[in-house]
Design a protein around this motif. Structure first.
Motif, PDB file in Angstrom:
ATOM      1  N   ILE A 354       5.253   4.709  17.048  1.00 12.75           N
ATOM      2  CA  ILE A 354       4.137   3.787  16.782  1.00 12.75           C
ATOM      3  C   ILE A 354       4.610   2.342  16.742  1.00 12.75           C
ATOM      4  N   PHE A 355       5.703   2.108  16.018  1.00 11.33           N
ATOM      5  CA  PHE A 355       6.093   0.724  15.742  1.00 11.33           C
ATOM      6  C   PHE A 355       7.057   0.128  16.767  1.00 11.33           C
ATOM      7  N   MET A 356       7.854   0.942  17.439  1.00  9.62           N
ATOM      8  CA  MET A 356       8.779   0.380  18.422  1.00  9.62           C
ATOM      9  C   MET A 356       8.059  -0.358  19.545  1.00  9.62           C
ATOM     10  N   PRO A 357       6.985   0.198  20.126  1.00 10.64           N
ATOM     11  CA  PRO A 357       6.265  -0.566  21.155  1.00 10.64           C
ATOM     12  C   PRO A 357       5.714  -1.887  20.630  1.00 10.64           C
ATOM     13  N   LEU A 358       5.262  -1.907  19.364  1.00  9.89           N
ATOM     14  CA  LEU A 358       4.758  -3.156  18.782  1.00  9.89           C
ATOM     15  C   LEU A 358       5.864  -4.195  18.697  1.00  9.89           C
ATOM     16  N   ILE A 359       7.055  -3.766  18.278  1.00 11.14           N
ATOM     17  CA  ILE A 359       8.184  -4.696  18.192  1.00 11.14           C
ATOM     18  C   ILE A 359       8.542  -5.238  19.570  1.00 11.14           C
ATOM     19  N   LEU A 360       8.572  -4.359  20.559  1.00 14.41           N
ATOM     20  CA  LEU A 360       8.892  -4.797  21.921  1.00 14.41           C
ATOM     21  C   LEU A 360       7.841  -5.755  22.458  1.00 14.41           C
ATOM     22  N   MET A 361       6.566  -5.501  22.139  1.00 13.37           N
ATOM     23  CA  MET A 361       5.495  -6.367  22.640  1.00 13.37           C
ATOM     24  C   MET A 361       5.550  -7.755  22.019  1.00 13.37           C
ATOM     25  N   TYR A 362       5.741  -7.827  20.679  1.00  6.58           N
ATOM     26  CA  TYR A 362       5.758  -9.170  20.094  1.00  6.58           C
ATOM     27  C   TYR A 362       7.042  -9.907  20.453  1.00  6.58           C
ATOM     28  N   THR A 363       8.141  -9.165  20.666  1.00 10.36           N
ATOM     29  CA  THR A 363       9.374  -9.818  21.113  1.00 10.36           C
ATOM     30  C   THR A 363       9.189 -10.407  22.506  1.00 10.36           C
ATOM     31  N   ALA A 364       8.588  -9.635  23.405  1.00 11.05           N
ATOM     32  CA  ALA A 364       8.333 -10.136  24.762  1.00 11.05           C
ATOM     33  C   ALA A 364       7.398 -11.339  24.733  1.00 11.05           C
ATOM     34  N   TRP A 365       6.390 -11.294  23.862  1.00  9.80           N
ATOM     35  CA  TRP A 365       5.445 -12.416  23.758  1.00  9.80           C
ATOM     36  C   TRP A 365       6.141 -13.679  23.282  1.00  9.80           C
ATOM     37  N   VAL A 366       7.025 -13.538  22.276  1.00  8.13           N
ATOM     38  CA  VAL A 366       7.741 -14.709  21.751  1.00  8.13           C
ATOM     39  C   VAL A 366       8.598 -15.343  22.842  1.00  8.13           C
ATOM     40  N   TYR A 367       9.336 -14.538  23.584  1.00  6.31           N
ATOM     41  CA  TYR A 367      10.200 -15.096  24.626  1.00  6.31           C
ATOM     42  C   TYR A 367       9.372 -15.720  25.749  1.00  6.31           C
ATOM     43  N   ARG A 368       8.206 -15.162  26.002  1.00  5.42           N
ATOM     44  CA  ARG A 368       7.342 -15.744  27.031  1.00  5.42           C
ATOM     45  C   ARG A 368       6.828 -17.113  26.589  1.00  5.42           C
ATOM     46  N   VAL A 369       6.398 -17.219  25.335  1.00  6.53           N
ATOM     47  CA  VAL A 369       5.881 -18.486  24.817  1.00  6.53           C
ATOM     48  C   VAL A 369       6.974 -19.550  24.790  1.00  6.53           C
ATOM     49  N   LEU A 370       8.199 -19.139  24.456  1.00  6.07           N
ATOM     50  CA  LEU A 370       9.295 -20.097  24.291  1.00  6.07           C
ATOM     51  C   LEU A 370      10.128 -20.260  25.562  1.00  6.07           C
ATOM     52  N   TRP A 371       9.594 -19.776  26.679  1.00  2.00           N
ATOM     53  CA  TRP A 371      10.333 -19.864  27.938  1.00  2.00           C
ATOM     54  C   TRP A 371      10.565 -21.317  28.340  1.00  2.00           C
ATOM     55  N   GLY A 372      11.700 -21.589  28.931  1.00  2.81           N
ATOM     56  CA  GLY A 372      12.015 -22.937  29.396  1.00  2.81           C
ATOM     57  C   GLY A 372      13.268 -23.475  28.751  1.00  2.81           C
ATOM     58  N   LYS A 373      13.760 -24.581  29.284  1.00  5.73           N
ATOM     59  CA  LYS A 373      14.998 -25.167  28.806  1.00  5.73           C
ATOM     60  C   LYS A 373      14.765 -26.067  27.591  1.00  5.73           C
ATOM     61  N   VAL A 374      15.799 -26.183  26.773  1.00  9.84           N
ATOM     62  CA  VAL A 374      15.816 -27.138  25.665  1.00  9.84           C
ATOM     63  C   VAL A 374      16.590 -28.356  26.147  1.00  9.84           C
ATOM     64  N   THR A 375      15.973 -29.506  26.105  1.00 13.15           N
ATOM     65  CA  THR A 375      16.593 -30.735  26.609  1.00 13.15           C
ATOM     66  C   THR A 375      16.892 -31.698  25.470  1.00 13.15           C
ATOM     67  N   GLU A 376      17.679 -32.717  25.774  1.00 12.79           N
ATOM     68  CA  GLU A 376      17.973 -33.747  24.769  1.00 12.79           C
ATOM     69  C   GLU A 376      16.705 -34.503  24.384  1.00 12.79           C
ATOM     70  N   ASP A 377      15.793 -34.677  25.316  1.00 12.32           N
ATOM     71  CA  ASP A 377      14.526 -35.342  24.996  1.00 12.32           C
ATOM     72  C   ASP A 377      13.698 -34.510  24.012  1.00 12.32           C
ATOM     73  N   ASP A 378      13.757 -33.190  24.148  1.00 14.54           N
ATOM     74  CA  ASP A 378      13.041 -32.325  23.207  1.00 14.54           C
ATOM     75  C   ASP A 378      13.558 -32.527  21.793  1.00 14.54           C
ATOM     76  N   VAL A 379      14.853 -32.689  21.650  1.00 16.85           N
ATOM     77  CA  VAL A 379      15.463 -32.831  20.329  1.00 16.85           C
ATOM     78  C   VAL A 379      15.205 -34.218  19.751  1.00 16.85           C
ATOM     79  N   THR A 380      15.467 -35.253  20.543  1.00 13.68           N
ATOM     80  CA  THR A 380      15.287 -36.610  20.029  1.00 13.68           C
ATOM     81  C   THR A 380      13.817 -36.968  19.841  1.00 13.68           C
ATOM     82  N   GLY A 381      12.937 -36.395  20.656  1.00 12.94           N
ATOM     83  CA  GLY A 381      11.527 -36.695  20.542  1.00 12.94           C
ATOM     84  C   GLY A 381      10.818 -35.943  19.443  1.00 12.94           C
TER      85      GLY A 381
END
Length: 387
Positions: A354-381
């Motif tokens: 029951i719970f393993m698929p839920l964990i996999l789904m929210y983990t995949a969602w988090v990585y999808r939302v946070l996809w992309g590079k972290v730049t120096e402008d992201d940090v300083t801004g």
């Protein structure tokens, strides 16, 4: 028919042995690159902004990644109680050091950028280094000791007993083969962390990460090959003397075990398991190729393949043993005699389904939302809202 009898006891034991391996691999694939990034931090980032870029590549996900560590510990406690009791009794001081490092890491994440002082931030940077490097090393040392066998015995009432005090037990873990396994572990996770930084950063940070990742990958491949050779020629394995009852009672003392021969005889009995070390070497080789050529997504995926193969090769080589004993081989814990009850394993399997698929789904969602590079402008801004 009683509901839990829908699945045979011996089948449930194998399922939970496989699930434990999956949870450990999941921890290595996710929190593994967190530890690798932490261990690389002082070397791939030279300025404060670069260090904040590196920290923020894992800052939003490291807490979620530790779910796999908690799940693994919970699975050992609930599905394999004797394993939990024996391992924590013998590795107590080592476990304490690992937990101390894992406790320091979140504190460093939270406090590192609360003040502007260079000395203040440097201290927390080294705390992040320790929080990544120490567990990565000691987890490998623990695996090496499991392959060597652990010096414990079980009393008639199944109480685990070790000789010596905490310090003697800790120093006893530092066998050369176990240290080699620790080197393989930390270099493997350094390579994984470098692959993550290659994906999530750019410029000098990514270039340095690729350079360190190539070195770490070569060390991991060489150490893994040397460990396999050592295992074949210099370390005795464990095997059953008498006939085993896969659905028998959970009492290791009912079995007769001998400590001789080779662990690698498993590859003659079950040739298909050779796919695991092949995955390990292939994954590392393709990761090195990806780091050299600057590929990003595929490099991280190949790194995951290599880690999966290396960890799986240990479990498949040892099966059905999960914690052998050098003092009294008959006390060795195996898949067939160290599990919880039939009913407990079935209920846990239903909960996991029951719970393993839920964990996999929210983990995949988090990585999808946070996809992309972290730049120096992201940090300083966004200096007030990021690590």
């Amino acid at each position: 028919m009683i509901l839990f009898e829908l699945i045979d006891f011996d089948t449930l034991r194998v399922i939970w042995w496989a699930l434990l391996g999956i949870l450990l691999i999941g921890f290595a694939l996710t929190d593994g690159f967190d530890m690798g990034v932490g261990a690389l931090l002082p070397f791939v980032a030279k300025t404060d902004v670069e260090r904040r870029v590196v920290i923020n590549t894992v800052g939003p996900v490291w807490e979620g990644n530790q779910v796999w560590f908690i799940l693994g510990g919970g699975a050992i406690f609930a599905a394999w109680p004797p394993l939990y009791a024996v391992s924590f009794s013998g590795f107590y001081l080592a476990m304490f050091v690992v937990l101390a490092a894992l406790i320091v890491r979140p504190v460093a994440f939270k406090y590192r950028s609360k003040r502007d002082g260079a000395a203040w931030r440097a201290r927390w940077d080294w705390a992040l280094f320790a929080g990544g490097a120490v567990p990565a090393l000691l987890f490998g040392v623990a695996v090496g000791n499991v392959l060597l066998g652990v010096p414990f015995h079980l009393t008639e009432d199944l109480m685990p007993m070790y000789d010596g005090n905490f310090a003697v037990k800790f120093l006893g873990l530092l066998h050369p083969f176990a240290l080699l396994a620790g080197v393989v572990s930390i270099s493997m996770l350094l390579m994984h962390g470098a692959a993550w930084l290659n994906l999530k950063t750019e410029g000098l940070v990514a270039a340095r990460a690729r350079r360190f990742g190539v070195i770490a990958g070569m060390v991991a491949a060489g150490g893994y090959a040397l460990a396999g050779l050592w295992l074949a020629l210099g370390i005795d394995g464990f095997s059953f003397v008498n006939e085993v009852t896969p659905n028998g009672p959970s009492n290791p003392l009912y079995s007769e075990v001998t400590h001789d021969g080779s662990w690698l005889s498993a590859y003659a009995e079950r040739p298909w398991i050779a796919v695991a070390p092949l995955m390990g070497f292939l994954g590392i080789a393709l990761t090195l190729r990806g780091l050299v050529s600057g590929r990003e997504v595929t490099t991280l995926l190949w790194s995951k393949l290599g880690i999966t193969g290396i960890i799986a090769s240990v479990g498949l080589t040892m099966f059905p043993f999960i914690l052998p004993s050098t003092v009294d081989p008959n006390s060795s814990l195996t898949v067939w005699d160290a599990s919880s009850s039939h009913q407990t394993l079935f209920i846990m399997l239903v909960v996991t389904a029951i719970f393993m698929p839920l964990i996999l789904m929210y983990t995949a969602w988090v990585y999808r939302v946070l996809w992309g590079k972290v730049t120096e402008d992201d940090v300083t801004g966004h200096s007030d809202t990021v690590y």
